[in-house]
Write a protein that holds these residues in place. Structure first.
Motif, PDB file in Angstrom:
ATOM      1  N   LYS A  32       0.846  -1.195   0.000  1.00  0.00           N
ATOM      2  CA  LYS A  32       0.000   0.000   0.000  1.00  0.00           C
ATOM      3  C   LYS A  32       0.887   1.252   0.000  1.00  0.00           C
ATOM      4  CE  LYS A  32      -3.794   1.558  -0.442  1.00  0.00           C
ATOM      5  NZ  LYS A  32      -4.678   0.996  -1.471  1.00  0.00           N
ATOM      6  N   ALA A  33       1.916   1.239   0.845  1.00  0.00           N
ATOM      7  CA  ALA A  33       2.794   2.415   0.957  1.00  0.00           C
ATOM      8  C   ALA A  33       3.480   2.693  -0.380  1.00  0.00           C
ATOM      9  CB  ALA A  33       3.811   2.200   2.062  1.00  0.00           C
ATOM     10  N   ILE A  34       3.920   1.625  -1.072  1.00  0.00           N
ATOM     11  CA  ILE A  34       4.589   1.801  -2.366  1.00  0.00           C
ATOM     12  C   ILE A  34       3.614   2.406  -3.369  1.00  0.00           C
ATOM     13  CG2 ILE A  34       5.639   0.588  -4.314  1.00  0.00           C
ATOM     14  CD1 ILE A  34       6.694  -1.451  -2.293  1.00  0.00           C
ATOM     15  N   GLN A  35       2.389   1.847  -3.350  1.00  0.00           N
ATOM     16  CA  GLN A  35       1.369   2.337  -4.275  1.00  0.00           C
ATOM     17  C   GLN A  35       1.099   3.826  -4.054  1.00  0.00           C
ATOM     18  OE1 GLN A  35      -2.279   0.130  -3.807  1.00  0.00           O
ATOM     19  NE2 GLN A  35      -3.364   1.607  -5.071  1.00  0.00           N
ATOM     20  N   LEU A  36       0.942   4.213  -2.776  1.00  0.00           N
ATOM     21  CA  LEU A  36       0.674   5.617  -2.463  1.00  0.00           C
ATOM     22  C   LEU A  36       1.837   6.496  -2.893  1.00  0.00           C
ATOM     23  CD1 LEU A  36      -0.891   5.433   1.122  1.00  0.00           C
ATOM     24  CD2 LEU A  36      -2.080   5.810  -1.020  1.00  0.00           C
ATOM     25  N   ALA A  37       3.056   5.988  -2.664  1.00  0.00           N
ATOM     26  CA  ALA A  37       4.241   6.773  -2.992  1.00  0.00           C
ATOM     27  C   ALA A  37       4.330   6.990  -4.495  1.00  0.00           C
ATOM     28  CB  ALA A  37       5.491   6.067  -2.479  1.00  0.00           C
ATOM     29  N   GLN A  38       3.999   5.933  -5.263  1.00  0.00           N
ATOM     30  CA  GLN A  38       4.103   6.041  -6.717  1.00  0.00           C
ATOM     31  C   GLN A  38       3.053   6.991  -7.284  1.00  0.00           C
ATOM     32  OE1 GLN A  38       4.076   1.905  -7.519  1.00  0.00           O
ATOM     33  NE2 GLN A  38       6.284   1.794  -7.844  1.00  0.00           N
ATOM     34  N   ASN A  39       1.822   6.906  -6.710  1.00  0.00           N
ATOM     35  CA  ASN A  39       0.763   7.777  -7.223  1.00  0.00           C
ATOM     36  C   ASN A  39       0.732   9.124  -6.522  1.00  0.00           C
ATOM     37  OD1 ASN A  39       0.115   5.549  -8.698  1.00  0.00           O
ATOM     38  ND2 ASN A  39      -1.468   4.858  -7.259  1.00  0.00           N
ATOM     39  N   LYS A  40       1.590   9.284  -5.538  1.00  0.00           N
ATOM     40  CA  LYS A  40       1.612  10.506  -4.723  1.00  0.00           C
ATOM     41  C   LYS A  40       0.220  10.863  -4.205  1.00  0.00           C
ATOM     42  CE  LYS A  40       5.545  12.502  -7.218  1.00  0.00           C
ATOM     43  NZ  LYS A  40       6.440  11.455  -6.739  1.00  0.00           N
ATOM     44  N   THR A  41      -0.491   9.828  -3.713  1.00  0.00           N
ATOM     45  CA  THR A  41      -1.854  10.053  -3.236  1.00  0.00           C
ATOM     46  C   THR A  41      -1.839  10.603  -1.817  1.00  0.00           C
ATOM     47  OG1 THR A  41      -2.173   7.917  -4.259  1.00  0.00           O
ATOM     48  CG2 THR A  41      -4.112   8.959  -3.251  1.00  0.00           C
ATOM     49  N   ILE A  42      -2.372  11.774  -1.664  1.00  0.00           N
ATOM     50  CA  ILE A  42      -2.527  12.307  -0.327  1.00  0.00           C
ATOM     51  C   ILE A  42      -4.015  12.340  -0.028  1.00  0.00           C
ATOM     52  CG2 ILE A  42      -2.175  14.317   1.146  1.00  0.00           C
ATOM     53  CD1 ILE A  42       0.216  14.946  -0.795  1.00  0.00           C
ATOM     54  N   GLY A  43      -4.404  11.731   1.080  1.00  0.00           N
ATOM     55  CA  GLY A  43      -5.826  11.625   1.386  1.00  0.00           C
ATOM     56  C   GLY A  43      -6.428  12.988   1.710  1.00  0.00           C
ATOM     57  N   ASN A  44      -7.752  13.010   1.887  1.00  0.00           N
ATOM     58  CA  ASN A  44      -8.396  14.253   2.315  1.00  0.00           C
ATOM     59  C   ASN A  44      -8.096  14.442   3.785  1.00  0.00           C
ATOM     60  OD1 ASN A  44      -9.578  14.634  -0.196  1.00  0.00           O
ATOM     61  ND2 ASN A  44     -11.219  13.174   0.356  1.00  0.00           N
ATOM     62  N   ARG A  45      -7.395  15.524   4.068  1.00  0.00           N
ATOM     63  CA  ARG A  45      -7.025  15.737   5.465  1.00  0.00           C
ATOM     64  C   ARG A  45      -8.278  16.095   6.257  1.00  0.00           C
ATOM     65  NH1 ARG A  45      -4.273  19.849   8.018  1.00  0.00           N
ATOM     66  NH2 ARG A  45      -4.076  21.028   6.104  1.00  0.00           N
ATOM     67  N   PRO A  46      -8.535  15.374   7.357  1.00  0.00           N
ATOM     68  CA  PRO A  46      -9.712  15.693   8.167  1.00  0.00           C
ATOM     69  C   PRO A  46      -9.511  17.046   8.852  1.00  0.00           C
ATOM     70  CG  PRO A  46      -8.322  14.108   9.306  1.00  0.00           C
ATOM     71  CD  PRO A  46      -7.711  14.318   7.950  1.00  0.00           C
ATOM     72  N   SER A  47     -10.587  17.725   9.159  1.00  0.00           N
ATOM     73  CA  SER A  47     -10.405  18.978   9.897  1.00  0.00           C
ATOM     74  C   SER A  47     -10.352  18.661  11.379  1.00  0.00           C
ATOM     75  CB  SER A  47     -11.508  19.973   9.580  1.00  0.00           C
ATOM     76  OG  SER A  47     -12.739  19.297   9.531  1.00  0.00           O
ATOM     77  N   ILE A  48      -9.150  18.733  11.904  1.00  0.00           N
ATOM     78  CA  ILE A  48      -8.916  18.375  13.289  1.00  0.00           C
ATOM     79  C   ILE A  48      -9.257  19.560  14.185  1.00  0.00           C
ATOM     80  CG2 ILE A  48      -7.079  17.839  14.933  1.00  0.00           C
ATOM     81  CD1 ILE A  48      -5.830  16.293  12.393  1.00  0.00           C
ATOM     82  N   LEU A  49      -8.919  20.750  13.705  1.00  0.00           N
ATOM     83  CA  LEU A  49      -9.189  21.937  14.492  1.00  0.00           C
ATOM     84  C   LEU A  49     -10.597  22.429  14.154  1.00  0.00           C
ATOM     85  CD1 LEU A  49      -5.796  23.698  13.837  1.00  0.00           C
ATOM     86  CD2 LEU A  49      -6.395  22.112  15.662  1.00  0.00           C
ATOM     87  N   SER A  50     -11.173  23.168  15.086  1.00  0.00           N
ATOM     88  CA  SER A  50     -12.524  23.649  14.818  1.00  0.00           C
ATOM     89  C   SER A  50     -12.692  25.065  15.353  1.00  0.00           C
ATOM     90  CB  SER A  50     -13.551  22.715  15.464  1.00  0.00           C
ATOM     91  OG  SER A  50     -13.320  22.680  16.851  1.00  0.00           O
ATOM     92  N   GLY A  51     -13.757  25.709  14.928  1.00  0.00           N
ATOM     93  CA  GLY A  51     -14.153  27.026  15.438  1.00  0.00           C
ATOM     94  C   GLY A  51     -13.059  28.070  15.323  1.00  0.00           C
ATOM     95  N   GLU A  52     -12.913  28.813  16.416  1.00  0.00           N
ATOM     96  CA  GLU A  52     -11.973  29.927  16.455  1.00  0.00           C
ATOM     97  C   GLU A  52     -10.554  29.520  16.109  1.00  0.00           C
ATOM     98  OE1 GLU A  52     -11.996  32.604  19.931  1.00  0.00           O
ATOM     99  OE2 GLU A  52     -13.454  31.118  20.625  1.00  0.00           O
TER     100      GLU A  52
END
Lengths: 69, 760
Positions: free
Chosen positions: B156-176
């Motif tokens: 999986k890691a090789i596949q991601l590295a080859q396709n340079k897939t970066i997932g949708n970053r979740p929004s960890i911070l909120s509000g202000e």
């Protein structure tokens, strides 16, 4: 009261963490944050083993006294 | 194209096991530049173009510990093609804290959810699909200990590295907070690296010193940003760092609430907790530890039928290096017509085979000891030992973590010194490296045996006193050195995660044992071969009555060795005329004669013990072997006993009681063997500190031996009052002064957790 006063087997909720920014930050990265429930696994002359967020962390007296419960 | 994959995760998350599974034996172990944090790199099995970089175990990417700084610098500067984030499935909440930080780096990432076998056994349920969609990142189940799932993770890691897939970053911070960070992002755009913009913004919000240093912000930018942070801090009533930490945990709790179902009620004790209640108990902790230690030494070093370590070492010494190897070389040399008595024969048999054999002989015993210690480590007991001993060690200014190196050093100083790596605090680690070889290691036991047997009628108290002096030296050195500026300050607060107990993995334990043993054997193959050759050369060559050559051969020539010459040699070397032998004419004897006055004040200023002390630098057990040669033991009838039983009478005649004791004390405490000095150099990573450590040990040994000989001799009535005893009392007073004086008082900031500043 500070965590150091607890006996083995007691479960409490953390109210506040004191000490320098650095110490507080390190403790929080290990799971010690306000509102978290922790229990005392073992205690010997102020040194404690605390169950927090599903792991056991050993703390000496000076660290444990910064955690208010 | 070459692909670089970084392996990141918490300590005890099974990172090393996964790394071993992925790379097999194709590993390169070194140090990160400038620091003594281990750097492990390896090629993925079956993929020569994929490099796996094992990062140190860390809890976060904040710049507080050396490990964190190293990992962070690597991730930000080297930009690996993908990250494998290993997460302990039994402890998801705490492990995801690091994950939330790694996600901000915008590097393709796969989460390896480890210990799934344990998760199932505990009755917990993890919904990996949900976890994956929440975190915007692939999650793959893994059980590193059982080697299940490692290939999937790597592919999986090789596949991601080859396709340079970066997932949708979740929004960890909120509000202000989210708004504030967005505003900072705006301020930083064009200054910070685009890819790391959000990472930079969060770090700047936390007032992260390393990041601010790197960005070189103009003062008006700085002010704008500071205003944004302060406004946010004010309305949240907390400091910016805590705000971010809390937001991360809030986010994680949200994720785990939907994706993880715990089989056990919160607060209920696990099996590990129940075991810990007993083994770390205030009253039972120490006796249990003493019992465990006793069992280990009984098996590894004792003299009973269960002592497999001793049996294996005896076999190696007596059979392998006593008969087989010399026999083997005899055959080869015979076939090549290299006769006994020639230089080449002596070099190979007496120099290399005997020298290396003396050291290799200890390997089986050490391997047994390391195996048992590796089992204790793998089970998780070692971490508890540090906790149990911390209470005691803290009284002397040392941390409980210093105890484990001392324990290992009773087997061999080399892995003992290496074991100091687990101590995070730089001062505490240096202090431990400097003092840990005071423990009597396996190779020093024959010296103790020789002195106890020859002078003290085999009293067991001498061995006991040797351990007492070793531990005492560590404790006293701790107290004394802590008062100097370089070491001042309380030992770092003891904070340590205690991994859950588990059944040791055979492969893991064997690998750990072999790594320690191998590093010792490698040194035996380099440093010890060279120094054995030097010592052999010095002892085999010399000038006999004006003729230079092999002293043994020259001594057989009666035209050279005249009665007159023998008389002269006996006078010069201060021996009976009947005892004169070839060795007395060797270069080594001359060297010993020149250096020996240094040891006169210690009660053994004779060339023989001087030479023995020098050979002890090669390997401590050489001391007894050298005594054997120097005290004329004739090995024609039988091998010299390990403790030199046959020469006890002759040794006894040459020493006073306190002189012999002082000799033992000096040899136990002075600079360790070359192999251990090499280990010290590697751990100190600095020539100045290495010399300081060797100088300190030798100085300490000299002072202590001086006091034992002079003051001890005065007390036992061995010699009268004079200059020696006066100086001894002065030194003793000086030592007491160093112990009780008020030391350097560090300011508050020195009492920190970290070692970063000391090294940065």
């Amino acid at each position: 009261m500070p965590l150091t006063l607890l006996k083995a087997g007691e479960t409490v909720t953390i109210r506040k963490i004191g000490g320098s920014d650095e110490v507080r930050q390190h403790l929080s990265e290990l799971g010690f944050v306000a509102g978290e429930q922790v229990s005392v696994v073992s205690e010997s002359s102020g040194n404690l083993i605390i169950h927090v967020k599903d792991c056991r962390i050993a703390l000496d007296k000076s660290m444990a006294s910064r955690i208010q419960v | 194209m070459e692909i670089k994959i970084a392996l990141a995760g918490n300590p005890n998350s099974g990172k090393t096991t996964l790394f071993n599974n992925l790379t097999g034996s194709r590993q390169y172990v070194g140090n990160w530049p400038g620091v003594t944090v281990e750097k492990k790199e390896g090629k993925l099995k079956g993929h020569d173009d994929v490099i796996i970089q094992d990062l140190p175990g860390i809890y976060s990417l904040s710049p507080y510990t050396l490990e964190e700084v190293v990992s962070r610098t690597y991730l930000v500067n080297e930009k690996p093609d993908a990250i494998i984030n290993i997460v302990d499935g039994t402890n998801i909440e705490r492990n995801l804290y690091l994950t939330t930080q790694l996600l901000e780096l915008n590097i393709p990432m796969v989460i390896a959810l480890n210990m799934m076998d344990l998760v199932r056994k505990n009755g917990d349920k993890v919904d990996t699909a949900k976890l994956s969609s929440e975190l915007g990142c692939e999650v793959i189940e893994l059980s590193a200990l059982k080697n299940e799932g490692a290939d999937d993770v790597a592919n999986k890691a090789i596949q991601l590295a080859q396709n340079k897939t970066i997932g949708n970053r979740p929004s960890i911070l909120s509000g202000e907070v989210e708004n504030a960070v967005k505003q900072i992002e705006g301020e930083l755009s064009g200054i910070a690296d685009d890819k790391f913009l959000s990472w930079s913004a969060i770090k700047v919000f936390e007032r992260d010193s390393k990041e601010l240093e790197k960005l070189h912000l103009a003062s008006d930018k700085k002010k704008n940003i500071e205003d944004i942070i302060e406004a946010c801090e004010k309305s949240m009533d907390d400091d910016s760092e805590s705000i971010i930490t809390n937001q991360r945990y809030t986010y994680i709790t949200g994720v785990t609430d939907t994706a993880v179902k715990k089989g056990r009620a919160k607060g209920e004790l696990s099996i590990s907790d129940k075991i810990d209640k007993i083994v770390t108990n205030r009253i039972l902790g120490l006796p249990i530890f003493a019992l465990v230690m006793f069992l280990i030494y009984a098996i590894a070093m004792g003299g009973w039928s269960v002592s497999i370590g001793t049996a294996a070492t005896d076999f190696t010494n007596d059979v392998i290096f006593g008969e087989w190897v010399p026999g083997f070389f005899d055959t080869i040399l015979g076939a090549l017509h290299v006769e006994e008595g020639t230089v080449l024969y002596g070099l190979i048999q007496d120099g290399i085979v005997a020298g290396v054999g003396a050291v290799i002989g200890f390997v089986p015993q050490m391997l047994v000891l390391f195996l048992l210690l590796a089992i204790l480590e793998d089970i998780g007991y070692m971490a508890r030992v540090a906790f149990v001993m911390d209470r005691i060690f803290r009284q002397f200014g040392l941390s409980g973590k210093s105890f484990v190196p001392c324990l290992v050093a009773t087997g061999c100083g080399v892995p003992g010194v290496m074991a100091s790596r687990t101590i995070e605090n730089d001062r505490d680690r240096k202090l431990t490296v400097m003092t840990t070889t005071f423990m009597p290691c396996g190779a020093k036991l024959p010296i103790i045996g020789l002195i106890a047997g020859a002078i003290f009628g085999g009293s067991p108290w001498i061995a006991a006193s040797a351990y007492f002096i070793g531990i005492g030296s560590i404790i006293l050195s701790g107290i004394i050195l802590k008062k100097f500026k370089a070491f001042a300050g309380e030992p770092a607060p003891f904070v340590m995660e205690l991994p859950p107990y588990h059944v040791p993995s055979v492969v893991g334990v064997l690998r750990a044992t072999w790594e320690r043993g191998w590093s010792f054997i490698k040194r035996a193959g380099s440093v010890i071969v060279i120094s054995s050759i030097i010592i052999w050369f010095l002892s085999a060559f010399g000038t006999v009555n004006g003729h230079f050559g092999l002293v043994d051969n020259l001594f057989e020539d009666e035209t050279i060795v005249t009665d007159e010459y023998v008389q002269k040699l006996a006078d010069r070397m201060d021996v009976e005329i009947d005892d004169v032998n070839a060795m007395d004419a060797s270069l080594l004897a001359s060297v010993g004669n020149v250096i020996s006055p240094v040891f006169k004040p210690l009660g053994f200023g004779n060339w023989k013990p001087t030479v023995a002390t020098i050979t002890g630098l090669v390997a401590k057990e050489e001391v007894v072997g050298t005594f054997g040669v120097l005290y004329n033991y004739d090995d024609s009838d039988e091998e010299l006993g390990e403790e030199g039983e046959q020469i006890w009478d002759r040794v006894a005649a040459d020493y006073t009681t306190m002189g012999a004791f002082s000799f033992m004390v000096f040899n136990l405490l002075c600079a360790p063997c070359f192999a251990a000095i090499g280990a010290i150099k590697r751990e100190m990573n600095n020539a100045k500190w290495t010399w300081a450590a060797i100088g300190y040990m030798t100085g300490w040994a000299y002072v202590l031996a001086f006091i034992f000989y002079n003051v001890g001799g005065l007390l036992t009535g061995e010699h009268g009052f004079g200059l020696g005893p006066i100086l001894g009392i002065v030194l003793l007073a000086g030592l007491i002064y160093l112990l009780v004086r008020k030391g350097y008082q560090p300011d508050e900031s020195a009492k920190s957790l970290t070692s970063v500043d000391a090294n940065a």
